[in-house]
Design an enzyme around this catalytic site. Structure first.
Site, PDB file in Angstrom:
ATOM      1  N   ARG A  60       0.765  -1.283   0.012  1.00 58.01           N
ATOM      2  CA  ARG A  60      -0.045   0.039   0.082  1.00 58.01           C
ATOM      3  C   ARG A  60       0.707   1.218   0.090  1.00 58.01           C
ATOM      4  O   ARG A  60       0.489   2.147  -0.681  1.00 58.01           O
ATOM      5  CB  ARG A  60      -0.986   0.081   1.328  1.00 58.01           C
ATOM      6  CG  ARG A  60      -2.080   1.036   1.192  1.00 58.01           C
ATOM      7  CD  ARG A  60      -3.093   0.957   2.169  1.00 58.01           C
ATOM      8  NE  ARG A  60      -3.943   1.883   2.321  1.00 58.01           N
ATOM      9  CZ  ARG A  60      -4.116   2.821   3.441  1.00 58.01           C
ATOM     10  NH1 ARG A  60      -3.253   2.475   4.583  1.00 58.01           N
ATOM     11  NH2 ARG A  60      -5.204   3.642   3.553  1.00 58.01           N
ATOM     12  N   HIS A  64       0.429   4.391  -2.731  1.00 49.18           N
ATOM     13  CA  HIS A  64       0.098   5.421  -2.285  1.00 49.18           C
ATOM     14  C   HIS A  64       1.205   6.559  -2.554  1.00 49.18           C
ATOM     15  O   HIS A  64       1.113   7.745  -3.003  1.00 49.18           O
ATOM     16  CB  HIS A  64      -0.159   5.581  -0.590  1.00 49.18           C
ATOM     17  CG  HIS A  64      -1.751   5.383  -0.376  1.00 49.18           C
ATOM     18  ND1 HIS A  64      -2.313   5.672   0.674  1.00 49.18           N
ATOM     19  CD2 HIS A  64      -2.352   4.213  -1.169  1.00 49.18           C
ATOM     20  CE1 HIS A  64      -3.518   5.020   0.682  1.00 49.18           C
ATOM     21  NE2 HIS A  64      -3.341   4.273  -0.363  1.00 49.18           N
ATOM     22  N   ASP A  65       2.394   6.143  -2.773  1.00 52.51           N
ATOM     23  CA  ASP A  65       3.450   7.022  -3.133  1.00 52.51           C
ATOM     24  C   ASP A  65       3.173   7.082  -4.745  1.00 52.51           C
ATOM     25  O   ASP A  65       3.231   8.223  -5.218  1.00 52.51           O
ATOM     26  CB  ASP A  65       4.753   6.205  -3.060  1.00 52.51           C
ATOM     27  CG  ASP A  65       5.939   7.186  -3.520  1.00 52.51           C
ATOM     28  OD1 ASP A  65       6.000   8.140  -3.341  1.00 52.51           O
ATOM     29  OD2 ASP A  65       7.057   6.425  -3.832  1.00 52.51           O
ATOM     30  N   VAL A  68       0.575   9.869  -6.112  1.00 46.70           N
ATOM     31  CA  VAL A  68       0.594  11.417  -5.648  1.00 46.70           C
ATOM     32  C   VAL A  68       1.978  11.793  -6.254  1.00 46.70           C
ATOM     33  O   VAL A  68       2.892  11.240  -5.631  1.00 46.70           O
ATOM     34  CB  VAL A  68       0.414  11.535  -4.089  1.00 46.70           C
ATOM     35  CG1 VAL A  68       0.340  12.946  -3.893  1.00 46.70           C
ATOM     36  CG2 VAL A  68      -1.034  10.785  -3.763  1.00 46.70           C
ATOM     37  N   GLY A  70       3.743  10.584  -8.637  1.00 50.47           N
ATOM     38  CA  GLY A  70       4.450   9.625  -9.173  1.00 50.47           C
ATOM     39  C   GLY A  70       5.237   8.881  -8.145  1.00 50.47           C
ATOM     40  O   GLY A  70       5.298   9.373  -6.840  1.00 50.47           O
ATOM     41  N   ASN A  91      -3.865   8.516   4.260  1.00 54.44           N
ATOM     42  CA  ASN A  91      -2.717   7.896   4.735  1.00 54.44           C
ATOM     43  C   ASN A  91      -2.440   8.178   6.420  1.00 54.44           C
ATOM     44  O   ASN A  91      -1.821   7.158   6.761  1.00 54.44           O
ATOM     45  CB  ASN A  91      -1.506   9.022   4.356  1.00 54.44           C
ATOM     46  CG  ASN A  91      -1.203   8.729   2.561  1.00 54.44           C
ATOM     47  OD1 ASN A  91      -1.669   7.620   2.331  1.00 54.44           O
ATOM     48  ND2 ASN A  91      -0.872   9.508   1.863  1.00 54.44           N
ATOM     49  N   HIS A 190      -6.233  -6.236  -2.223  1.00 55.60           N
ATOM     50  CA  HIS A 190      -6.614  -6.497  -0.955  1.00 55.60           C
ATOM     51  C   HIS A 190      -6.726  -7.940  -0.458  1.00 55.60           C
ATOM     52  O   HIS A 190      -7.422  -8.151   0.504  1.00 55.60           O
ATOM     53  CB  HIS A 190      -8.084  -5.711  -1.053  1.00 55.60           C
ATOM     54  CG  HIS A 190      -7.963  -4.147  -1.142  1.00 55.60           C
ATOM     55  ND1 HIS A 190      -9.153  -3.268  -1.395  1.00 55.60           N
ATOM     56  CD2 HIS A 190      -6.850  -3.195  -0.651  1.00 55.60           C
ATOM     57  CE1 HIS A 190      -8.770  -2.096  -1.372  1.00 55.60           C
ATOM     58  NE2 HIS A 190      -7.409  -2.100  -1.131  1.00 55.60           N
TER      59      HIS A 190
HETATM   60  C1  HEM Z   1      -9.417   1.067  -6.036  1.00 51.87           C
HETATM   61  C2  HEM Z   1      -9.137   1.793  -5.203  1.00 51.87           C
HETATM   62  C3  HEM Z   1      -8.668   1.545  -3.807  1.00 51.87           C
HETATM   63  C4  HEM Z   1      -9.543   1.880  -2.546  1.00 51.87           C
HETATM   64  C5  HEM Z   1     -10.571   3.061  -2.537  1.00 51.87           C
HETATM   65  C6  HEM Z   1      -8.689   1.498  -1.706  1.00 51.87           C
HETATM   66  C7  HEM Z   1      -8.693   1.586  -0.081  1.00 51.87           C
HETATM   67  C8  HEM Z   1      -8.445   1.025   1.055  1.00 51.87           C
HETATM   68  C9  HEM Z   1      -8.443   1.205   2.475  1.00 51.87           C
HETATM   69  C10 HEM Z   1      -9.565   1.937   2.805  1.00 51.87           C
HETATM   70  C11 HEM Z   1      -7.688   0.327   2.894  1.00 51.87           C
HETATM   71  C12 HEM Z   1      -7.846   0.192   4.443  1.00 51.87           C
HETATM   72  C13 HEM Z   1      -7.232   1.365   5.209  1.00 51.87           C
HETATM   73  C14 HEM Z   1      -7.368   1.117   6.536  1.00 51.87           C
HETATM   74  O1  HEM Z   1      -8.340   1.768   7.156  1.00 51.87           O
HETATM   75  O2  HEM Z   1      -6.446   0.794   7.356  1.00 51.87           O
HETATM   76  C15 HEM Z   1      -6.879  -0.185   1.989  1.00 51.87           C
HETATM   77  C16 HEM Z   1      -5.828  -1.138   2.199  1.00 51.87           C
HETATM   78  C17 HEM Z   1      -5.044  -1.572   1.557  1.00 51.87           C
HETATM   79  N1  HEM Z   1      -4.818  -1.455   0.269  1.00 51.87           N
HETATM   80 FE1  HEM Z   1      -6.143  -0.320  -0.730  1.00 51.87          FE
HETATM   81  N2  HEM Z   1      -7.857   0.700  -2.027  1.00 51.87           N
HETATM   82  C18 HEM Z   1      -7.609   0.851  -3.260  1.00 51.87           C
HETATM   83  C19 HEM Z   1      -6.702   0.224  -4.185  1.00 51.87           C
HETATM   84  C20 HEM Z   1      -5.604  -0.477  -3.941  1.00 51.87           C
HETATM   85  C21 HEM Z   1      -4.499  -0.656  -4.807  1.00 51.87           C
HETATM   86  C22 HEM Z   1      -4.534  -0.473  -6.079  1.00 51.87           C
HETATM   87  C23 HEM Z   1      -3.486  -1.272  -4.128  1.00 51.87           C
HETATM   88  C24 HEM Z   1      -1.930  -1.631  -4.582  1.00 51.87           C
HETATM   89  C25 HEM Z   1      -1.687  -2.048  -5.488  1.00 51.87           C
HETATM   90  C26 HEM Z   1      -4.325  -1.345  -2.587  1.00 51.87           C
HETATM   91  C27 HEM Z   1      -3.366  -2.048  -1.645  1.00 51.87           C
HETATM   92  C28 HEM Z   1      -4.068  -2.000  -0.347  1.00 51.87           C
HETATM   93  C29 HEM Z   1      -3.128  -2.759   0.751  1.00 51.87           C
HETATM   94  C30 HEM Z   1      -2.039  -3.784   0.553  1.00 51.87           C
HETATM   95  C31 HEM Z   1      -3.957  -2.827   1.911  1.00 51.87           C
HETATM   96  C32 HEM Z   1      -3.635  -3.150   3.229  1.00 51.87           C
HETATM   97  C33 HEM Z   1      -2.747  -2.044   4.017  1.00 51.87           C
HETATM   98  C34 HEM Z   1      -2.147  -2.757   5.083  1.00 51.87           C
HETATM   99  O3  HEM Z   1      -2.156  -3.796   5.474  1.00 51.87           O
HETATM  100  O4  HEM Z   1      -1.629  -1.994   5.999  1.00 51.87           O
HETATM  101  N3  HEM Z   1      -5.286  -0.656  -2.535  1.00 51.87           N
HETATM  102  N4  HEM Z   1      -7.236   0.071   0.731  1.00 51.87           N
END
Ligand code: HEM
Ligand SMILES: *[C@@H]1O[C@H](CO)[C@@H](O)[C@H](O)[C@H]1NC(C)=O
Length: 320
Positions: A60, A64-65, A68, A70, A91, A190
């Site tokens: 993640r 996120h890097d 925003v 690049g 973030n 996810h």
């Molecule tokens: C499609 C749009 C996306 C949305 C709206 C979204 C939103 C989120 C949200 C809300 C969380 C949980 C944050 C929290 O409450 O702790 C999350 C976690 C995560 N997201 Fe996404 N995400 C998206 C796309 C992506 C993409 C493209 C990636 C990577 C290629 C990604 C990788 C992750 C990962 C790995 C986690 C778990 C983070 C952790 O374990 O600390 N997400 N995402």
């Protein structure tokens, strides 16, 4: 035929080394810091041995890097005014991996001062972490430079949110050059990691701004379980996004298909024919999920807004 004379072979070799040093390939650091990639891989392996779930954190952080400004490590910069990327709501709550990236950077600064960019360390850590939890590998072309600017305003404008519709998600990804299919397959990230309750509460207690309303696109049994884990007026528990939070597999898409994706944005993937078709395809073992994910990660990890930058000495601050 006479063999080429020794000096001309020598000249050719020198030329090759020069070309290598200026190309953005996987071997970018070979002439200057050959151990760069193995140091990151070994450290990531060590971190995940202690906490496998951190793989989600690294993945993640890279996402996120890149979204925003690049992939320029702008997400790592501190700001005394608390107006940097890391201070934006998307973030601030739960982005992680900062200490580990800082530690790897400091190791590499000891070994090859001023050579390895923070942005490259973030990109390598994401890839190495995904491999460690059973996901695909992909080539990480190196030579990213670290940027000078980090803004919460830009972060608000650039990161996708769980509130977005399918169309808005497509537009958000299109802004960084990623298409609809790539948006869907990258949501498969996810399959690993964790979430806070903050990211699901809007679906449980006040959907669409209506007091007491539950998102109808969320499976009602899961809604009840989530309400228990996430009481309305408490922080609640840490949530997983699929049943196997430390394994990169198809179960995220299987959950989404069963209306059990925990975010509103996950559920949106089923709202168009293109999205639903891909979710179905990826929801079973043996699909092209891993290959397609890897290809999309290569694209994501090459997002660049500004090729000018530096190699920071410390990842949280621009060089003085
Ligand atoms: C499609 C749009 C996306 C949305 C709206 C979204 C939103 C989120 C949200 C809300 C969380 C949980 C944050 C929290 O409450 O702790 C999350 C976690 C995560 N997201 Fe996404 N995400 C998206 C796309 C992506 C993409 C493209 C990636 C990577 C290629 C990604 C990788 C992750 C990962 C790995 C986690 C778990 C983070 C952790 O374990 O600390 N997400 N995402
Ligand atoms: C970012 O968005 C949030 C709402 O999601 C808002 O509260 C905050 O003030 C915004 N920050 C900036 C700097 O625009």
């Amino acid at each position: 035929m006479a063999l080429p004379s020794f000096p001309s072979v020598w000249a050719l070799l020198c030329l090759l080394v020069l070309v290598e040093a200026h190309s953005d390939g996987v071997d970018y650091y070979l002439p200057t810091c050959p151990q760069a990639t193995s140091v990151v891989k070994e450290k990531v392996t060590e971190y995940l041995k202690h906490n496998k779930n951190l793989a989600g954190g690294f993945l993640r952080l890279h996402f996120h890097d890149c979204f925003v400004r690049g992939c320029d490590a702008s997400v790592l910069l501190d700001s005394p005014e608390k107006t940097a990327e890391k201070d934006a709501p998307g973030n601030a709550v739960s982005l992680r991996g900062f200490e580990e990236i800082a530690e790897m950077k400091s190791l590499l600064e000891d070994q090859c001062p001023g050579i390895v960019s923070c942005a490259d360390i973030v990109a390598l850590a994401a890839r190495d972490a995904v491999v460690k939890v059973g996901g695909p590998s992909w080539p990480v072309a190196l030579g990213r430079k670290d940027g000078y600017i980090s803004s919460d305003v830009e972060t608000n404008a650039s990161l996708p949110t769980t509130f977005m519709s399918f169309e808005e998600l497509v537009q958000n990804f299109a802004a960084v050059g990623l298409d609809e299919d790539e948006m869907v397959v990258l949501s498969g990230a996810h399959t690993i990691g964790r979430s806070t309750c903050l990211s699901v509460k809007n679906r449980l207690y006040e959907f669409d701004g209506v007091e007491g309303a539950v998102d109808p696109s969320l499976d009602s049994d899961l809604a009840d379980q989530l309400k228990k884990k996430c009481p309305q007026n408490e922080d609640g528990e840490i949530l997983e996004m699929d049943p196997t939070k430390n394994t990169f597999d198809h179960l995220y898409f299987k959950a989404v298909l069963a209306n059990k994706g925990i975010f509103h944005s996950d559920a949106q993937l089923l709202t168009t024919e293109v999205g639903k078709k891909l979710v179905k395809k990826y929801s079973v073992p043996g699909s092209s999920f891993s290959q397609d994910f890897a290809a999309a990660m290569v694209k994501m990890s090459n997002i660049q807004w500004n090729p000018l930058g530096e190699v920071r000495r410390v990842c949280s601050a621009v060089n003085q």
